[in-house]
Design an enzyme around this catalytic site. Structure first.
Site, PDB file in Angstrom:
ATOM      1  N   HIS A 267       0.865  -1.188   0.000  1.00  0.00           N
ATOM      2  CA  HIS A 267       0.000   0.000   0.000  1.00  0.00           C
ATOM      3  C   HIS A 267       0.901   1.237   0.000  1.00  0.00           C
ATOM      4  O   HIS A 267       1.584   1.487  -0.983  1.00  0.00           O
ATOM      5  CB  HIS A 267      -0.927  -0.098   1.213  1.00  0.00           C
ATOM      6  CG  HIS A 267      -2.065   0.865   1.248  1.00  0.00           C
ATOM      7  ND1 HIS A 267      -2.406   1.673   0.201  1.00  0.00           N
ATOM      8  CD2 HIS A 267      -2.959   1.156   2.245  1.00  0.00           C
ATOM      9  CE1 HIS A 267      -3.449   2.421   0.535  1.00  0.00           C
ATOM     10  NE2 HIS A 267      -3.799   2.125   1.775  1.00  0.00           N
ATOM     11  N   HIS A 308      -2.139  -2.666  -9.554  1.00  0.00           N
ATOM     12  CA  HIS A 308      -3.077  -2.020  -8.639  1.00  0.00           C
ATOM     13  C   HIS A 308      -4.311  -2.893  -8.534  1.00  0.00           C
ATOM     14  O   HIS A 308      -4.711  -3.509  -9.529  1.00  0.00           O
ATOM     15  CB  HIS A 308      -3.460  -0.631  -9.168  1.00  0.00           C
ATOM     16  CG  HIS A 308      -4.056   0.236  -8.117  1.00  0.00           C
ATOM     17  ND1 HIS A 308      -5.392   0.175  -7.788  1.00  0.00           N
ATOM     18  CD2 HIS A 308      -3.494   1.146  -7.297  1.00  0.00           C
ATOM     19  CE1 HIS A 308      -5.620   1.030  -6.813  1.00  0.00           C
ATOM     20  NE2 HIS A 308      -4.497   1.625  -6.484  1.00  0.00           N
ATOM     21  N   ASP A 365       2.932   5.474  -7.172  1.00  0.00           N
ATOM     22  CA  ASP A 365       4.130   5.346  -6.339  1.00  0.00           C
ATOM     23  C   ASP A 365       5.389   5.159  -7.157  1.00  0.00           C
ATOM     24  O   ASP A 365       6.491   5.387  -6.675  1.00  0.00           O
ATOM     25  CB  ASP A 365       3.981   4.155  -5.392  1.00  0.00           C
ATOM     26  CG  ASP A 365       2.938   4.430  -4.350  1.00  0.00           C
ATOM     27  OD1 ASP A 365       2.887   5.578  -3.890  1.00  0.00           O
ATOM     28  OD2 ASP A 365       2.172   3.521  -4.019  1.00  0.00           O
TER      29      ASP A 365
HETATM   30  N1  ACO Z   1       5.029  -7.587 -10.143  1.00  0.00           N
HETATM   31  C1  ACO Z   1       4.880  -8.816 -10.689  1.00  0.00           C
HETATM   32  N2  ACO Z   1       3.700  -9.473 -10.770  1.00  0.00           N
HETATM   33  C2  ACO Z   1       2.620  -8.866 -10.269  1.00  0.00           C
HETATM   34  C3  ACO Z   1       2.696  -7.584  -9.694  1.00  0.00           C
HETATM   35  C4  ACO Z   1       3.942  -6.933  -9.641  1.00  0.00           C
HETATM   36  N3  ACO Z   1       4.077  -5.728  -9.103  1.00  0.00           N
HETATM   37  N4  ACO Z   1       1.463  -7.204  -9.275  1.00  0.00           N
HETATM   38  C5  ACO Z   1       0.635  -8.210  -9.577  1.00  0.00           C
HETATM   39  N5  ACO Z   1       1.332  -9.208 -10.188  1.00  0.00           N
HETATM   40  C6  ACO Z   1       0.780 -10.460 -10.733  1.00  0.00           C
HETATM   41  C7  ACO Z   1       0.377 -11.435  -9.638  1.00  0.00           C
HETATM   42  O1  ACO Z   1       1.459 -12.287  -9.303  1.00  0.00           O
HETATM   43  C8  ACO Z   1      -0.763 -12.153 -10.304  1.00  0.00           C
HETATM   44  O2  ACO Z   1      -0.218 -13.068 -11.237  1.00  0.00           O
HETATM   45  P1  ACO Z   1      -0.994 -14.468 -11.561  1.00  0.00           P
HETATM   46  O3  ACO Z   1      -2.333 -14.042 -12.108  1.00  0.00           O
HETATM   47  O4  ACO Z   1      -0.125 -15.144 -12.525  1.00  0.00           O
HETATM   48  O5  ACO Z   1      -1.091 -15.177 -10.245  1.00  0.00           O
HETATM   49  C9  ACO Z   1      -1.451 -11.075 -11.118  1.00  0.00           C
HETATM   50  O6  ACO Z   1      -0.422 -10.108 -11.407  1.00  0.00           O
HETATM   51  C10 ACO Z   1      -2.607 -10.402 -10.399  1.00  0.00           C
HETATM   52  O7  ACO Z   1      -2.113  -9.821  -9.209  1.00  0.00           O
HETATM   53  P2  ACO Z   1      -2.840  -9.845  -7.825  1.00  0.00           P
HETATM   54  O8  ACO Z   1      -1.863 -10.263  -6.760  1.00  0.00           O
HETATM   55  O9  ACO Z   1      -4.118 -10.610  -7.910  1.00  0.00           O
HETATM   56  O10 ACO Z   1      -3.172  -8.339  -7.651  1.00  0.00           O
HETATM   57  P3  ACO Z   1      -3.675  -7.687  -6.326  1.00  0.00           P
HETATM   58  O11 ACO Z   1      -4.842  -6.849  -6.705  1.00  0.00           O
HETATM   59  O12 ACO Z   1      -3.892  -8.673  -5.243  1.00  0.00           O
HETATM   60  O13 ACO Z   1      -2.443  -6.791  -5.901  1.00  0.00           O
HETATM   61  C11 ACO Z   1      -0.985  -5.015  -5.635  1.00  0.00           C
HETATM   62  C12 ACO Z   1      -2.339  -5.458  -6.182  1.00  0.00           C
HETATM   63  C13 ACO Z   1      -0.849  -5.375  -4.151  1.00  0.00           C
HETATM   64  C14 ACO Z   1      -0.866  -3.499  -5.764  1.00  0.00           C
HETATM   65  C15 ACO Z   1       0.126  -5.713  -6.454  1.00  0.00           C
HETATM   66  O14 ACO Z   1       0.015  -5.390  -7.817  1.00  0.00           O
HETATM   67  C16 ACO Z   1       1.521  -5.382  -5.949  1.00  0.00           C
HETATM   68  O15 ACO Z   1       1.999  -5.997  -4.983  1.00  0.00           O
HETATM   69  N6  ACO Z   1       2.186  -4.362  -6.574  1.00  0.00           N
HETATM   70  C17 ACO Z   1       3.481  -3.946  -6.109  1.00  0.00           C
HETATM   71  C18 ACO Z   1       3.331  -3.059  -4.902  1.00  0.00           C
HETATM   72  C19 ACO Z   1       2.781  -1.697  -5.243  1.00  0.00           C
HETATM   73  O16 ACO Z   1       3.218  -1.047  -6.170  1.00  0.00           O
HETATM   74  N7  ACO Z   1       1.819  -1.225  -4.430  1.00  0.00           N
HETATM   75  C20 ACO Z   1       1.218   0.091  -4.582  1.00  0.00           C
HETATM   76  C21 ACO Z   1      -0.229  -0.015  -4.792  1.00  0.00           C
HETATM   77  S1  ACO Z   1      -0.892   1.566  -5.188  1.00  0.00           S
HETATM   78  C22 ACO Z   1      -1.081   2.378  -3.743  1.00  0.00           C
HETATM   79  O17 ACO Z   1      -1.208   1.842  -2.687  1.00  0.00           O
HETATM   80  C23 ACO Z   1      -1.047   3.851  -3.854  1.00  0.00           C
END
Ligand code: ACO
Length: 430
Positions: A267, A308, A365
């Site tokens: 987050h 996201h 971010d």
């Molecule tokens: N890098 C690589 N793979 C990713 C990433 C990433 N940053 N984000 C998602 N994925 C992949 C997952 O592994 C998943 O793959 P799969 O379908 O093969 O299993 C797919 O994309 C879907 O991802 P989810 O985990 O279902 O997405 P979720 O909605 O749960 O997570 C989150 C969203 C937490 C933001 C995630 O994308 C992440 O961890 N990003 C990196 C951290 C980040 O930048 N956070 C900031 C969020 S914005 C904010 O708070 C202002």
């Protein structure tokens, strides 16, 4: 239920069926009201709340597929371009943009509350100098409730307004105090003749021996960062604030709980994690190796600043930040290798089928960390600045929840998967 109420039919395992009301908002997918399900024999199961609307809200709308973000109906692009953070605060809290008089009164009210009680300095002195500033913020913001017994009646509109003003006014002061404490410098008092962003930068970088003169580009960008982080509907920290507030907890305690939820790297901690990731990449030539790790399911590494929960398109805030990033780097004359790595990483990832297929785009971010680094803000302060900016969103949602007729404590249920009932085993028989 009225005759023209749309419904969805749910067939239950015992062959019963239920008619559930379906509501439509101004925009967005219709929602099925499952509130009465608890009268039957089942609950719903939605860990992570991927399919659950937790409340009605008039504040913010996000269309993640089309990269749209509206505050009280106004597009974020227009607010970031033409408005100031305090004006956006007024909008989020009151539902309308202020006229000239309302704006002036609101600015006066906020500046009236910028000082914090001198005794709060004792709280800071109790922390190790190398404490993470978010640890300090969780403590000192929660502690504000100890100083403002006079405004803690959450059913009193005037008290709620007063708490909102105090929180918005004092967050920059507390945030800058965290930084000053960490570097062993004296705290700088707020200056009410300065704008909100200018005052914050002044409290961060002035010294009794040196007057900081903020570059107007940096002040404007800081204000833009505040605007872009001001609210984002029912995200993890806002939902935490609502959940904490649903029990009747005071607003300072609720905002402290929001700060704690924001701290995590998934987050608000993401902008800090972006910088650590770019530093670890070290050189553009290492990007492919990191991308490979990001795609490897057995490796916990994720590309920080990408993806996201709601945006499955470019985060509109990221587009604005991307432009500001260039402006700031030019204004401060920084030729930052990290920015080169970031741009190349962005370019490569946006062409990669793994990221395209999963609709993983850079989020706000990804760029805000680089900008704040260029302004001279240390990495561990990034999430504090996010918390400062988001305070108004948290307060607006908390206020909306408290003001909702019939509001009750939020208390989710669970699917129990633990041990079946069994008898206690004495210690000597285990
Ligand atoms: N890098 C690589 N793979 C990713 C990433 C990433 N940053 N984000 C998602 N994925 C992949 C997952 O592994 C998943 O793959 P799969 O379908 O093969 O299993 C797919 O994309 C879907 O991802 P989810 O985990 O279902 O997405 P979720 O909605 O749960 O997570 C989150 C969203 C937490 C933001 C995630 O994308 C992440 O961890 N990003 C990196 C951290 C980040 O930048 N956070 C900031 C969020 S914005 C904010 O708070 C202002």
């Amino acid at each position: 239920m009225s005759d023209n109420q749309k419904t969805a039919t749910l067939s239950l395992p015992n062959n019963e069926s239920l008619q559930l009301p379906v509501y439509e908002g101004t925009y967005g997918a219709p929602v099925i009201d499952i509130g009465d399900l608890n009268k039957s024999s089942v609950f719903t199961f939605d860990p992570g709340f991927r399919s659950t609307a937790s409340c009605r809200s008039d504040i913010t709308f996000i269309d993640g597929s089309n990269g749209i973000l509206l505050h009280r109906g106004y597009p974020i692009e227009q607010l970031a371009e033409s408005s100031e953070y305090l004006e956006v605060c007024y909008l989020l809290l009151n539902g309308e943009l202020p006229n000239e008089t309302q704006k002036q009164n609101f600015y006066d009210e906020v500046t009236h509350h910028t000082l914090v009680h001198e005794q709060l300095i004792n709280f800071f002195n109790g922390f190790p100098r190398n404490a993470h500033p978010m640890a300090i913020m969780c403590g000192v913001v929660g502690a504000l409730s100890a100083f403002y017994h006079d405004t803690l009646d959450i059913q009193n509109d005037e008290h709620r307004t007063n708490s909102a003003l105090r929180l918005i006014a004092k967050m920059p002061t507390l945030a800058a105090m965290c930084y000053k404490y960490s570097v062993g410098h004296p705290f700088i008092y707020p200056r009410n003749d300065m704008s909100y962003a200018e005052n914050f930068l002044n409290m961060m970088f002035s010294l009794p021996t040196f007057d900081y003169e903020p570059n107007p580009v940096l002040t404007q960008t800081m204000d833009k960062i505040f605007i872009l982080h001001a609210d984002h509907e029912q995200n993890a920290s806002t939902s935490t604030v609502r959940l904490a507030g649903s029990s009747g907890a005071n607003p300072f305690a609720c905002i402290a709980s929001g700060i704690a939820a924001l701290w995590g790297p998934a987050h608000g901690g993401a902008n800090e994690a972006v910088i650590h990731m770019l530093e670890a990449i070290e050189h553009p030539k290492n990007i492919p190796a990191f991308l490979k790790r990001a795609k490897d399911k057995d490796d916990p590494f994720r590309l920080m600043g990408f993806g996201h929960r709601v945006y499955k398109n470019f985060d509109p805030r990221a587009k604005i930040m991307r432009k500001s990033c260039h402006d700031v780097l030019q204004a401060v004359g920084v030729n930052d290798q990290l920015f080169d790595i970031a741009l190349q990483l962005e370019d490569i990832a946006l062409k990669d089928s793994y990221f395209l297929d999963r609709k993983l785009y850079p989020n706000v971010d990804f760029y805000s960390g680089i900008i704040m680094k260029a302004i001279g803000i240390p990495t561990n302060m990034f999430s504090v600045i996010f918390a400062l900016s988001r305070t108004v969103g948290w307060v607006a949602h908390w206020n909306e929840m408290i003001g909702t007729p019939g509001q009750s404590i939020s208390r989710p249920r669970q699917l129990y998967t633990g041990a079946a009932k069994r008898d206690f085993v004495p210690l000597n028989q285990r």
